[in-house]
Motif scaffolding. Structure first.
Motif, PDB file in Angstrom:
ATOM      1  N   THR A   1     -14.261   1.819   0.944  1.00 20.02           N
ATOM      2  CA  THR A   1     -12.861   1.435   0.731  1.00 20.02           C
ATOM      3  C   THR A   1     -11.914   2.621   0.627  1.00 20.02           C
ATOM      4  O   THR A   1     -10.709   2.415   0.473  1.00 20.02           O
ATOM      5  CB  THR A   1     -12.731   0.594  -0.559  1.00 20.02           C
ATOM      6  OG1 THR A   1     -13.000   1.431  -1.699  1.00 20.02           O
ATOM      7  CG2 THR A   1     -13.709  -0.582  -0.549  1.00 20.02           C
ATOM      8  N   ASP A   2     -12.415   3.848   0.736  1.00 20.97           N
ATOM      9  CA  ASP A   2     -11.544   5.005   0.515  1.00 20.97           C
ATOM     10  C   ASP A   2     -10.521   5.210   1.624  1.00 20.97           C
ATOM     11  O   ASP A   2      -9.551   5.947   1.452  1.00 20.97           O
ATOM     12  CB  ASP A   2     -12.375   6.276   0.318  1.00 20.97           C
ATOM     13  CG  ASP A   2     -13.311   6.557   1.483  1.00 20.97           C
ATOM     14  OD1 ASP A   2     -13.628   5.624   2.227  1.00 20.97           O
ATOM     15  OD2 ASP A   2     -13.713   7.724   1.645  1.00 20.97           O
ATOM     16  N   THR A   3     -10.696   4.556   2.783  1.00 18.43           N
ATOM     17  CA  THR A   3      -9.725   4.703   3.862  1.00 18.43           C
ATOM     18  C   THR A   3      -8.836   3.465   4.034  1.00 18.43           C
ATOM     19  O   THR A   3      -8.103   3.361   5.022  1.00 18.43           O
ATOM     20  CB  THR A   3     -10.449   4.981   5.201  1.00 18.43           C
ATOM     21  OG1 THR A   3     -11.323   3.871   5.488  1.00 18.43           O
ATOM     22  CG2 THR A   3     -11.243   6.271   5.140  1.00 18.43           C
ATOM     23  N   PHE A   4      -8.891   2.533   3.106  1.00 16.97           N
ATOM     24  CA  PHE A   4      -8.108   1.312   3.248  1.00 16.97           C
ATOM     25  C   PHE A   4      -6.609   1.610   3.394  1.00 16.97           C
ATOM     26  O   PHE A   4      -5.918   1.011   4.218  1.00 16.97           O
ATOM     27  CB  PHE A   4      -8.337   0.374   2.057  1.00 16.97           C
ATOM     28  CG  PHE A   4      -9.563  -0.497   2.192  1.00 16.97           C
ATOM     29  CD1 PHE A   4     -10.536  -0.235   3.143  1.00 16.97           C
ATOM     30  CD2 PHE A   4      -9.747  -1.601   1.364  1.00 16.97           C
ATOM     31  CE1 PHE A   4     -11.671  -1.028   3.263  1.00 16.97           C
ATOM     32  CE2 PHE A   4     -10.863  -2.416   1.476  1.00 16.97           C
ATOM     33  CZ  PHE A   4     -11.829  -2.128   2.429  1.00 16.97           C
ATOM     34  N   GLU A   5      -6.106   2.513   2.584  1.00 15.96           N
ATOM     35  CA  GLU A   5      -4.674   2.829   2.661  1.00 15.96           C
ATOM     36  C   GLU A   5      -4.332   3.508   3.980  1.00 15.96           C
ATOM     37  O   GLU A   5      -3.286   3.244   4.585  1.00 15.96           O
ATOM     38  CB  GLU A   5      -4.260   3.715   1.484  1.00 15.96           C
ATOM     39  CG  GLU A   5      -4.260   2.984   0.144  1.00 15.96           C
ATOM     40  CD  GLU A   5      -3.694   3.818  -0.979  1.00 15.96           C
ATOM     41  OE1 GLU A   5      -3.126   3.241  -1.924  1.00 15.96           O
ATOM     42  OE2 GLU A   5      -3.812   5.066  -0.917  1.00 15.96           O
TER      43      GLU A   5
ATOM     44  N   THR B   1      -4.291   0.758   6.734  1.00 16.52           N
ATOM     45  CA  THR B   1      -3.139  -0.133   6.687  1.00 16.52           C
ATOM     46  C   THR B   1      -1.814   0.606   6.793  1.00 16.52           C
ATOM     47  O   THR B   1      -0.787   0.002   7.109  1.00 16.52           O
ATOM     48  CB  THR B   1      -3.140  -0.946   5.380  1.00 16.52           C
ATOM     49  OG1 THR B   1      -3.042  -0.040   4.264  1.00 16.52           O
ATOM     50  CG2 THR B   1      -4.412  -1.774   5.260  1.00 16.52           C
ATOM     51  N   GLY B   2      -1.846   1.908   6.506  1.00 22.75           N
ATOM     52  CA  GLY B   2      -0.608   2.682   6.552  1.00 22.75           C
ATOM     53  C   GLY B   2       0.337   2.396   5.406  1.00 22.75           C
ATOM     54  O   GLY B   2       1.544   2.650   5.506  1.00 22.75           O
ATOM     55  N   SER B   3      -0.198   1.878   4.295  1.00 22.61           N
ATOM     56  CA  SER B   3       0.649   1.565   3.147  1.00 22.61           C
ATOM     57  C   SER B   3      -0.168   1.678   1.864  1.00 22.61           C
ATOM     58  O   SER B   3      -1.400   1.540   1.888  1.00 22.61           O
ATOM     59  CB  SER B   3       1.221   0.148   3.276  1.00 22.61           C
ATOM     60  OG  SER B   3       0.167  -0.801   3.323  1.00 22.61           O
ATOM     61  N   PRO B   4       0.485   1.954   0.735  1.00 20.22           N
ATOM     62  CA  PRO B   4      -0.249   2.014  -0.539  1.00 20.22           C
ATOM     63  C   PRO B   4      -0.784   0.639  -0.918  1.00 20.22           C
ATOM     64  O   PRO B   4      -0.124  -0.386  -0.686  1.00 20.22           O
ATOM     65  CB  PRO B   4       0.809   2.497  -1.535  1.00 20.22           C
ATOM     66  CG  PRO B   4       2.122   2.136  -0.916  1.00 20.22           C
ATOM     67  CD  PRO B   4       1.922   2.235   0.567  1.00 20.22           C
ATOM     68  N   LEU B   5      -1.972   0.599  -1.493  1.00 17.03           N
ATOM     69  CA  LEU B   5      -2.611  -0.661  -1.869  1.00 17.03           C
ATOM     70  C   LEU B   5      -2.990  -0.639  -3.337  1.00 17.03           C
ATOM     71  O   LEU B   5      -3.255   0.420  -3.913  1.00 17.03           O
ATOM     72  CB  LEU B   5      -3.873  -0.901  -1.032  1.00 17.03           C
ATOM     73  CG  LEU B   5      -3.714  -0.959   0.494  1.00 17.03           C
ATOM     74  CD1 LEU B   5      -5.075  -1.163   1.146  1.00 17.03           C
ATOM     75  CD2 LEU B   5      -2.758  -2.070   0.895  1.00 17.03           C
TER      76      LEU B   5
END
Length: 624
Positions: free
Chosen positions: A372-376, A379-383
């Motif tokens: 999950t470390d690349t989720f942001e 998506t190109g946005s803070p999560l």
């Protein structure tokens, strides 16, 4: 035939041998959960449980004048099944015993009696037995009650004339049930204002093929302001119910150009596989599902999806012609908003043929990794961190167990969800006992265990019921646009373990298909898949895909909880009434259960006082 007067003292002696946990005999009445165990609705089971005391109470009502039995069995055989049996003799005497099956028909009493009778009554129509037992006793003959799928076995006889119990196939039934359901629908609030909306297809001619994935793109309800979907239920065409394997509803990104009509989801037109974020899921054996009171699917805002892809998996294994279907999903939505917008994250092994299972395996483990470390970044946005409240497990016919494990900074943190007794025919959305927080940067690992003893060729990942899948859907809040995070092993590395140098996945699959699948080679392949680099595929609702690699971390073995010891002790010969049944006190229910003769009441009172005195002298705190 009435028992001789000389036998009455023997009947009375064990009346007061109650388990040491008898002070925590679980819920009284009413019992919240219920299910019929047989297709003719002869055996009606109600149950409830006390999670703190770890005691479960069963109430079995059977349309019979004979004995009744209830217990726990396994996926593979009823031999050794745990079975509590009771009945009312013609003279009105009650018998009740904690037993186990020696073979498919023969029972014998356990050495330790760990079931506590609350009532056993019989009238002109029913025999009803109510008892409690601990989740886990110290008796090796007793099956544990866990959060896994439990295979409940129910049996009954037509009479008590002989006092003998023999199971008969036509009166023995096994049903898979989630006994320890966390939330009952009656505990959830129903909004004062709500609406119904159906998402389905109309008069679809089911192909005569073994497997069909039919897809159609449909609009969500049109609302002028934000609403929440708070419940869904399947709508199945009655005569086709067994043909519908699962129904999934995927949210579509609003920029998608969507095709019209009904077509094969994964056929020649790739457009029908668009939209990859599951928001609603149902599979065979499931029922309706209502979200927790603070969670719902948001519709009606600019960022909410306006269209969905309805996917229905048909399994026409008998190739029946001319069958039309109008199945789908019914959703309930409300303008009374909940606190959180929910999302669904799909985990597991990426479903395509690189996922392989050898034939003839007693067990074979597959793994799918999520990072999950690349989720942001994806998506190109803070999560925000994910808060998981529920899950849905899914494999096909060879799946035996699944679990999702969470790691943080390389250390195993917890098992999010699991089922060590998975049943293909019972797939329901389940609630977690405690919500789980997933922080960005955590690793999530899905492990699926399969058994392929009935197959003589390789099984590959794929959409057919005879293919396999390894999927876990996590229901969480607040939602984001990540739709799936799944992994698969590097097949080139796996082929090298078998002494073959290959240049691509196709060559690797050819190598694996040619292996002589001895037990040694099965274990070698399993180990190679676990040790190979994992390719991790992350997808968003807008069809953005990111690939990376990782490694499968070790899974620590779970620790079993403590068992509860019974003070019932070993069943001695003089306690057997009849044929090993442990005598139990008669109920205060209908008179047909029988009462003790009046001349015996003084003797009963004396034995009661003796029993109390002995328990006070020999008292010891129950084990936990």
């Amino acid at each position: 035939m009435a028992l001789p007067a000389a036998a009455w003292p023997l009947l009375l002696l064990p009346l007061f041998s109650v388990p040491s946990w008898g002070g925590h005999i679980g819920p009284k009445s009413p019992l919240r959960y219920s299910r019929f165990l047989d297709p003719s609705n002869i055996m009606y089971l109600r149950w409830d449980f006390d999670p703190d005391a770890e005691v479960i109470t069963f109430d079995l009502q059977v349309r019979t004048a004979g004995w009744v039995g209830l217990g726990i069995t396994t996926y593979y055989t009823n031999v050794g099944a745990d079975l509590v049996v009771g009945g009312v003799l013609p003279n009105g005497s009650i018998y009740f015993s904690d037993q186990h099956l020696l073979d498919d028909v023969t029972v014998e009493p356990d050495g330790s009696q760990d079931a506590h009778l609350q009532s056993l009554v019989q009238d002109s129509v029913y025999t009803t037995m109510r008892f409690s037992r601990p989740f886990r006793s110290c008796d090796p003959h007793d099956r544990d009650i866990t959060e896994d799928t439990i295979r409940v076995i129910g049996a009954y006889g037509l009479s008590d004339q002989s006092g003998q119990v023999k199971l008969e196939a036509e009166r023995t039934f096994v049903k898979s049930i989630f006994l320890l359901q966390v939330i009952h629908p009656d505990q959830l609030d129903s909004p004062d204002t709500s609406y119904i909306y159906d998402i389905g297809i109309k008069d679809f001619l089911i192909p005569e093929d073994d497997t069909t994935y039919a897809c159609s793109f449909l609009p969500l309800p049109i609302v002028k302001e934000k609403h929440h979907i708070y419940k869904f239920e399947p709508r199945l065409t009655y005569h086709n119910e067994t043909m519908v394997h699962h129904i999934l509803v995927y949210a579509c990104g609003n920029a998608s150009v969507l095709p019209k009509g009904v077509n094969n989801c994964y056929g020649s037109d790739p457009a029908f596989s668009l939209c990859s974020q599951v928001i609603i899921g149902w599979a065979v054996g499931g029922t309706s599902y209502q979200f927790p009171d603070d969670v719902g699917i948001s519709i009606g805002t600019p960022i909410d999806p306006k269209w969905v892809r309805l996917e229905i998996h048909y399994s026409n294994v008998h190739g029946l012609p001319g069958i039309y279907d109008s199945s789908g999903m019914r959703v309930f939505f409300t303008p009374i908003l909940r606190k959180y917008d929910m999302g669904v994250l799909q985990l597991g092994v990426y479903t395509f043929p690189i996922h392989f299972l050898p034939p003839g395996a007693t067990s074979f483990h597959s793994y799918g990794l999520c990072q999950t470390d690349t989720f942001e970044e994806v998506t190109g946005s803070p999560l925000q961190d994910l808060h998981v409240y529920g899950y849905l497990l899914h494999t096909h016919l060879t799946g035996r167990s699944l679990q999702a494990v969470q790691y943080r900074n390389g250390v195993q943190l917890r098992t999010i969800c699991k089922d060590n007794a998975y049943d293909f025919n019972l797939q329901e959305t389940r609630d977690l006992k405690d919500r789980v927080e997933i922080k960005l940067g955590d690793e999530l690992l899905v492990e699926c265990v399969y058994q392929t003893l009935d197959r003589d060729s390789m099984t590959f990942g794929g959409p057919s019921t005879m293919n396999e899948m390894c999927l876990i859907f996590l229901f969480y809040f607040p939602r984001n646009t990540i739709s799936s995070c799944m992994g698969y092993p590097g097949l080139i590395q796996v082929a090298r373990e078998f002494g073959e140098e290959v240049s691509d996945v196709m060559e690797g699959l050819m190598v694996m298909s040619g292996v002589d699948w001895t037990e040694e080679n099965i274990r070698k392949a399993e180990r190679a898949c676990q040790e190979a680099d994992q390719v991790v595929i992350i997808k968003t609702i807008d069809e953005m895909v990111t690939n990376r690699t990782g490694h499968i971390p070790a899974i620590a073995a779970p620790v079993r909880g403590s068992c509860v010891e019974s003070s019932g002790g070993k069943v001695e010969a003089q306690d057997q009434i009849p044929a090993g049944f442990r005598a139990a006190p008669s109920s205060s229910g209908p008179a047909s259960a029988g009462r003790l003769p009046a001349p015996l009441l003084p003797a009963l009172l004396l034995l009661l006082l003796q029993g109390v005195a002995l328990r006070l002298l020999d008292a010891s705190p129950p084990r936990t």
